[in-house]
Design an enzyme around this catalytic site. Structure first.
Site, mmCIF file in Angstrom:
data_model
loop_
_atom_site.group_PDB
_atom_site.id
_atom_site.type_symbol
_atom_site.label_atom_id
_atom_site.label_comp_id
_atom_site.label_asym_id
_atom_site.label_seq_id
_atom_site.Cartn_x
_atom_site.Cartn_y
_atom_site.Cartn_z
ATOM 1 C CD GLU A 1 40.099 -35.414 21.071
ATOM 2 O OE1 GLU A 1 40.878 -35.305 20.106
ATOM 3 O OE2 GLU A 1 39.937 -34.533 21.930
ATOM 4 C CG ASP B 1 39.241 -30.563 18.814
ATOM 5 O OD1 ASP B 1 38.485 -30.452 17.814
ATOM 6 O OD2 ASP B 1 39.708 -29.587 19.421
ATOM 7 C CD GLU B 2 39.469 -29.441 23.774
ATOM 8 O OE1 GLU B 2 40.093 -29.356 24.840
ATOM 9 O OE2 GLU B 2 39.208 -28.464 23.046
ATOM 10 C CB VAL B 3 32.884 -34.457 21.222
ATOM 11 C CG1 VAL B 3 31.367 -34.458 21.181
ATOM 12 C CG2 VAL B 3 33.476 -34.324 19.828
ATOM 13 C CG HIS C 1 35.930 -27.234 19.427
ATOM 14 N ND1 HIS C 1 36.327 -26.180 20.203
ATOM 15 C CD2 HIS C 1 36.510 -28.335 19.966
ATOM 16 C CE1 HIS C 1 37.131 -26.618 21.171
ATOM 17 N NE2 HIS C 1 37.249 -27.925 21.064
#
Lengths: 672, 672
Positions: free
Chosen positions: A354, A302-304, A242
């Site tokens: 995460e 988050d959300e890597v 992000h």
């Protein structure tokens, strides 16, 4: 149509319309009159911040009553005596005493608290107690002892997808203070924008914001504004994913070759294998630590998306050389290094689910967007945690659906008391894909007050009718605090229509809500954050109070065996209004580009309301409807319930219930 | 009820809804689409003020359309090309060239002006041309050549009786700019308050304002804000009368012994016989001259009450010694001395009618609050003049009544061209006895735009239907500029009702207006400027658009011989809504102190509407009404037309007309 709401309102009021509901209320007898003689005095600890709080209180009391109170400081005989024992910590600490007591008699009121944040909360409670009455504005006699259930009650505002300027942040801080929330989680960077002036790395905001960023002076002003209102500001700089906006100015931070732009769907990540990345982050965190005094610093996490890591031979070689197995381990490596940097700058690390990894010390705080399960897992492992799963305001859920989500429920219910004590609270999240400064207030409020109540009030506070009654009162007061959640809709309707006369358009808008969950996102996967958000879907309330009241009326009518004539009259009046509305609206709908998509919706509402009226006729006569009639309504109901123009016709389901209820008792249901 | 307004709106629109109406418009064919690709570029003279004007333009265009334009500066192919030839004078001069030309084709628009104020006006015109259409937001193809009729188009805002803080002044400056007004006449001191920080004489604001005054920094900010919008700021310090607030801190200025207070009705005057008075005024004017760069300085001079002069033996002795005959001559003596002080500080003196005296040079400007006669007299004697008589916004007149007042009419119509050229224009006046920051926008706007048009547009611009159509459009746009003239009413109704559901209360409010002229003042002669202004009379519009439309519909219906079925349906729908409204409103009215006074009004409206419906039945059947029925309605009509709660039921007269129209043609009228 509006008559019913008006006449029903006084009856449905609980004795105290305070939100969040205080921990304990003893009602007294009589009431304290708020008239021109009202005055306020301070005893005990006293500082300029408290003076400012009292000035704000008097301004709001003036707005709520129309009585000028600009010289209302009284002495020993003041109407409201405020007494704080101590000054509070600077910066404000998690878990500091926020309790207060408020005792109101017909002759005076006393507000006392061990600490000034308690006074702030008590002043908000007092304002919410002010009601019009036959004898003037009053507060009821009562005694309140109140304190929060959780020490961390936050709201995340994403300012990356759409920039939200300081004045909009400030008015939302005012609303948070009214709801007794105490943390602004400021999501300051993401793929689509880097929103803080950095003097060390000026290309961060210089190339990553399209000129839409906060100056450091503005940041300081917002932080001070928040502190005045008992609110901590926790900045989030989301890394290593992000983070596309960072790479426009500093491409060497990235794992891939670039080039990078703020638009599009690519999700590049920082390169966790280069020492220069950590030198950069060290200097950056150092600069930002000075700007944000709170002891917590949110690093996202988050959300890597591991694709760039997979594709980069140097990163792969590094992983082999250091025996790092997989991208999750590589992110843990990154977080370990980042954690050291934060410790150096005296910050406590906080991140999304995460980041949870045995390598990190238990001083780290985990914020769960995935659910109670990961919160419970973290608590068992010794980590403190916050719940955000279930509190995503951008999903357009009704307040009731957020309200039933409890940080201590589901997986967390089985924790030991010690483990439970690690659950600090929660945060609602306003992700900004579909909001602008014009829209954001209505997307956060009033629903967010239901989440604020979940985090403040005793766990046993679960009555939905009571919640909605208090939510309506809270909404009313918010516009006095400068929020635009209802006034902006009026302006947006006027814009679409090109006239001030938008009552008929508002009737339609009141029957509609935006589609829920990620439906709009899925229908528009190629994000374009420069597109106008000026359609009806952007103007309608996330949860329509009118639609909710109609549904409640229908359910009460059906539950009562169709015998309540007053309810029937209410329902009938509303169905007639909806049915007639289309004829008056239609010429306008065709004549305005932004309204054209509403023509079929308005027609559906009209046709469905006609069917609802027929159903009501059958029900009131106690006559079952003929089978062919019901069959005829099937396609109509299906059409009305289908999403259109990214919206749902919320009154379709209750009208369908009316139609279903006309089925003869013996025969099998034909519509379901 | 609202359907009629909506469906009627598109038909009644004139081709161009710009207010004030431009001097010349040639319509073209086609339209320029305003979509995301819109851009603007500047050629010719260019300065930071113009950049700020363009930034404001883009912000407003974004608000009007919902399309984000924050990076819309284009190059040679820009959608709108702006070209100014010269920079303007600093400070802005009376009579500087404010003309502009705007040429719009389907492919682009060009705005040119000799001077930047013309560009400002042209940008406002462009914004007003933007309309929603079936194909999106557009501006029509046309060519406008425009310039003002009068060089001085002002608004007086009294901030003494009630303090109006800087933010409210600023938003009114934005509205003035939209209406192409170019003078803020800031009535800064009066008996009830002295509102400017004086560093030379700190007891002026220190003792004369109850802490409600502008700091010098705020004054500078407002002056700069106004200049950015092409608006001059003329300060008024009213002397030697209307100056009680000065005497709290500086009693030696006064002609009487005091003591003085801001409350009450006493009207003391300065002592014009003491040298110390002039030494004080010299220093004071010197300080204020530096703060207000405009070359005009208003000294008031109105309504000097000579009682203190008569009662003071020293003043009487001075008059005898200097052969001054009467108080008028004594005021002339004062003005002569004051004029010298103003000249010393490079200011041109301006004052109300009463300063007119042969002793003063013709460089003095006379502002007429008494009428065209004194304006004409002044012009004949060589003085420049401004008209304010007929433009008092606090009298609650309909816009049409202000609109027909022309500075060149009545006594002024007979002036020679040279004498006429001395009439510089006019100023509307917002005297602040009954306004607060919450109310003031609705008391000034939108009606003030009709006066602005009188002062800007050609004298032949007199069509009332056209004016009202454009006034409605102007009102709509004003809220985008941050004005609160409609939104504040909603909040006030919610406050009175204690709920967001105020549609039924708004239906009643739309039928009402405040009493006219000085009726409210006469009913409340003991001014108490600390009293709350939170009643319905403070919330209702000075001129209700709904009531106006109902009256117009009734008149059109009656003029058309009762044959227009669509009009009849409109009228009937509204009468039904009014009739039904009382039942829904009544429980609420009894339950709220601020609403109790409305109960009889709402009942009258309901009963009268029932009578109106019966009248409509007679008319539509072509049947005369029976005499006894009409006689029965007489007391009802009389009751409904009587002022109540400081308001008038504006729809009573049109309903009375409906009843009157049922009289059989042969019989004599029984109601008149």
């Amino acid at each position: 149509m509006l008559s019913t709401a008006l006449s029903a309102a006084p009856q449905s009021q609980p004795p105290v319309r305070v939100m969040p509901l205080p921990a304990s209320i003893e009602t007294g007898s009589g009431q304290l009159l708020i008239d021109r003689s009202f005055s306020i005095a301070v005893a005990g600890y006293h500082d300029p911040a408290l003076d400012r709080a009292i000035a704000r209180f008097l301004t709001l009391l003036s707005r709520q009553t129309g009585i000028p109170f600009w010289s209302a400081s009284g002495g020993a005989s003041a109407s409201l005596l405020v007494h704080a024992e101590h000054r509070r910590a600077n910066p404000q600490k998690v878990g500091e005493d926020e309790s207060y007591s408020l005792a109101i008699t017909p002759s005076r009121a006393e507000l006392s608290a061990p600490n000034t944040p308690g006074i702030l909360h008590g002043l908000e409670t007092f304002l919410q107690l002010v009601e019009p009455s036959p004898s003037g504005f009053i507060v009821p006699a009562l005694t309140i002892h109140d304190q929060p259930r959780f020490p961390w009650r936050g709201l995340l505002i994403d300012v990356s997808r759409h920039f939200i300027p300081p004045d909009a942040i400030k008015r939302n801080l005012d609303a948070m203070a009214a709801a007794k929330m105490n943390v602004l989680h400021w999501h300051l960077s993401d793929d689509q924008g880097f929103r803080v002036e950095s003097r060390r790395f000026p290309r961060l905001h210089g190339m990553g914001s399209e000129g839409q960023f906060y100056t450091q002076a503005e940041i300081r002003e917002v932080v001070a504004y928040a502190r005045d209102r008992g609110i901590r500001v926790v900045p989030e700089f989301d890394v290593p994913g992000h983070s596309r906006s960072w790479f426009l100015g500093y491409p060497k931070l990235a794992s891939g070759p670039g080039p990078y732009s703020l638009d599009g769907n690519a999700a590049p990540a920082m390169d966790p294998t280069r020492e220069s990345t950590y030198r950069f982050l060290d200097k950056f965190v150092g600069e930002m630590s000075a700007l944000f005094p709170d002891s917590y610093f949110h690093v996202g996490g988050d959300e890597v998306d591991g694709k760039q890591w997979d594709a980069n031979p140097k990163i792969q070689a590094f992983m082999r050389a250091h025996h790092i197995e997989g991208n999750r381990a590589l992110q843990a490596h990154f977080n370990r290094r980042l954690h050291k940097i934060l410790v150096k700058h005296h910050k406590t690390m906080i991140g999304w689910d995460e980041i949870l990894h045995p390598d990190l010390p238990t001083s780290v705080v985990v914020q769960s967007w995935r659910g109670q399960q990961s919160l419970a897992t973290a608590a068992r492992q010794g980590y403190s945690g916050l719940l955000s799963h279930g509190y995503y305001l951008d999903l357009m859920w009704p307040a009731a659906r957020h309200y039933v989500v409890d940080p201590m429920s589901d997986a967390a219910a089985d924790l030991t008391p010690e483990e439970k004590s690690r659950i600090l609270g929660g945060e609602s999240c306003m992700w900004a894909e579909w909001v602008t400064p014009e829209i954001i207030d209505a997307r956060i409020w009033p629903r967010n007050a239901a989440i604020a109540e979940r985090l403040w009030s005793p766990q046993s506070t679960t009555d939905l009718d009571s919640m909605y009654s208090r939510l309506d009162a809270f909404s009313l007061r918010l516009e006095w605090a400068g929020l635009t959640h209802t006034s902006a809709r009026t302006l947006m309707l006027r814009r679409m229509a090109g006239t001030e006369e938008v009552a008929a358009l508002a009737v339609l808008a009141d029957a509609l809500e935006p589609v829920k969950d990620y439906t709009r996102w899925k229908a528009n996967p190629h994000a374009d954050f420069h597109a106008p958000l000026n359609r009806m879907v952007d103007a309608v309330y996330a949860e329509s109070p009118s639609a909710r009241r109609f549904r409640d009326a229908v359910q009460a009518y059906l539950a009562g065996g169709h015998s309540d004539a007053a309810l029937e009259a209410q329902i009938r009046a509303r169905l007639i209004a909806w049915h007639d509305n289309d004829a008056s609206l239609h010429p306008l709908l065709d004549d305005r580009s932004l309204l054209q998509e509403l023509a079929p919706i308005s027609a559906n509402l009209s046709a469905l309301s006609a069917a609802g009226l027929q159903a009501l006729d059958y029900l009131s006569r106690g006559e079952p409807s003929p089978e062919p009639w019901r069959t005829q309504q099937l396609p109509l109901v299906a059409r009305a319930k289908a999403p259109a123009a990214d919206m749902l016709l919320m009154v379709a389901a209750p009208i369908e219930q009316l139609i279903q209820a006309t089925v003869p008792p013996a025969s099998p249901p034909s519509l379901r």
